[in-house]
Design a protein around this motif. Structure first.
Motif, short mmCIF file in Angstrom:
data_model
loop_
_atom_site.label_atom_id
_atom_site.label_comp_id
_atom_site.label_asym_id
_atom_site.label_seq_id
_atom_site.Cartn_x
_atom_site.Cartn_y
_atom_site.Cartn_z
N GLN A 5 9.76 32.87 -24.55
CA GLN A 5 8.62 33.46 -25.13
C GLN A 5 9.02 34.72 -25.56
N ARG A 6 8.43 35.07 -27.01
CA ARG A 6 9.06 36.48 -27.64
C ARG A 6 8.41 37.63 -26.72
N THR A 29 6.10 33.19 -30.24
CA THR A 29 5.15 34.22 -29.51
C THR A 29 4.38 33.22 -28.13
N PHE A 30 3.72 33.96 -27.59
CA PHE A 30 3.10 33.23 -26.35
C PHE A 30 2.29 32.16 -26.87
N LYS A 31 1.40 32.48 -27.90
CA LYS A 31 0.38 31.56 -28.73
C LYS A 31 0.95 30.32 -29.20
N TYR A 34 2.65 28.45 -26.20
CA TYR A 34 1.85 27.49 -25.33
C TYR A 34 1.39 26.36 -26.11
N LYS A 35 1.15 26.31 -27.50
CA LYS A 35 1.01 25.16 -28.19
C LYS A 35 2.05 24.04 -28.13
N LEU A 36 3.43 24.50 -28.17
CA LEU A 36 4.45 23.67 -28.00
C LEU A 36 4.44 23.07 -26.55
N PHE A 37 4.06 23.72 -25.52
CA PHE A 37 3.68 23.14 -24.34
C PHE A 37 2.71 22.09 -24.25
N ARG A 38 1.55 22.33 -24.89
CA ARG A 38 0.57 21.49 -24.78
C ARG A 38 0.97 20.11 -25.56
N ASP A 39 1.50 20.20 -26.57
CA ASP A 39 2.20 19.14 -27.39
C ASP A 39 3.18 18.29 -26.36
N TRP A 40 3.96 18.89 -25.83
CA TRP A 40 4.81 18.14 -25.01
C TRP A 40 4.17 17.63 -23.89
N PHE A 78 -7.14 33.44 -27.43
CA PHE A 78 -7.54 32.28 -26.59
C PHE A 78 -9.01 32.94 -26.05
N GLU A 79 -9.83 32.12 -25.63
CA GLU A 79 -11.09 32.32 -24.83
C GLU A 79 -10.99 32.69 -23.38
#
Length: 217
Positions: A5-6, A29-31, A34-40, A78-79
């Motif tokens: 993460q950057r 970036t963290f955002k 995180y999206k890549l992680f959820r896609d995985w 993020f909320e």
């Protein structure tokens, strides 16, 4: 799936661990990470109606402090911290409860000390996220081979003590060992850790979210 993460700030020249500033600058970036992680996770049917899963860490600070700090830094994106990210398996706690107490001050990380018990050496570079994860997985396999139960044993919940900030202000002025900037930063984070008992895990009581309302009065 693991991604560098950057960093929010430039790398400390004494803590590069083989990672260059150029590598960090080109990382997501963290955002985005995180999206890549959820896609995985989705590709491997983890979550929803797919396979059950749990996050494993070698200590509570790693999972809670870093995740929470990044999450609230990017609060505009993020909320709240997702429910499934708030509970995890602290493998270090299980190891110390079921195997042996870890030796501190011997120049070895917690992961290295746990591996040493099984006559295993650390593969890769210490404190590199990918290598740490691989070695934690090796420890999980060893513990399960010894028929030691791996289960959710910690979760994050909302801090509800309104006098906490006042006490932390007083602590910051003291000379106590737990009054460093790092300790104060960690104690000021909105969520706190609590242990999950075996009964709470088996009954799934720990899934009752009492920490998703941090924006409420």
């Amino acid at each position: 799936m693991l991604s560098l993460q950057r960093s929010i700030i430039a790398l400390n020249e004494f803590l590069t661990l083989g990672i260059t500033q150029e590598i960090v600058d080109s990382a997501p970036t963290f955002k985005d990470a995180y999206k890549l992680f959820r896609d995985w996770m989705a590709r491997h049917n983890l979550g929803d109606n797919g396979y059950r899963y749990a996050f494993v860490t070698d200590g509570s600070i790693t999972s809670k402090g870093r995740l929470e700090d990044n999450w609230f830094h990017f609060q505009s994106d993020f909320e709240v911290i997702p429910h499934d990210c708030r509970s995890f398996i602290n493998i270090k706690r299980i190891f110390e409860q079921r195997v042996m107490k870890l030796v501190k001050g011997n120049g070895q990380s917690g992961i290295q000390n746990m591996l040493s018990h099984y006559n295993l050496s650390f593969k890769g570079q210490k404190h590199c996220g990918l290598d740490d994860a691989i070695n934690i997985a090796r420890l999980c396999i060893k513990l399960m081979q010894d028929k030691i139960e791996l289960r959710i044993n910690q979760k994050m919940t909302r801090r509800r003590d309104k006098n906490e900030n006042r006490r932390l202000d007083e602590l910051a002025k003291s000379e106590r060992t737990d009054a460093s900037d790092y300790h104060i930063w960690h104690k000021r984070l909105p969520l706190k850790l609590r242990h999950v008992t075996r009964d709470e895990f088996l009954s799934e009581e720990y899934l009752d979210c009492d920490s998703c309302d941090e924006t409420d009065d």
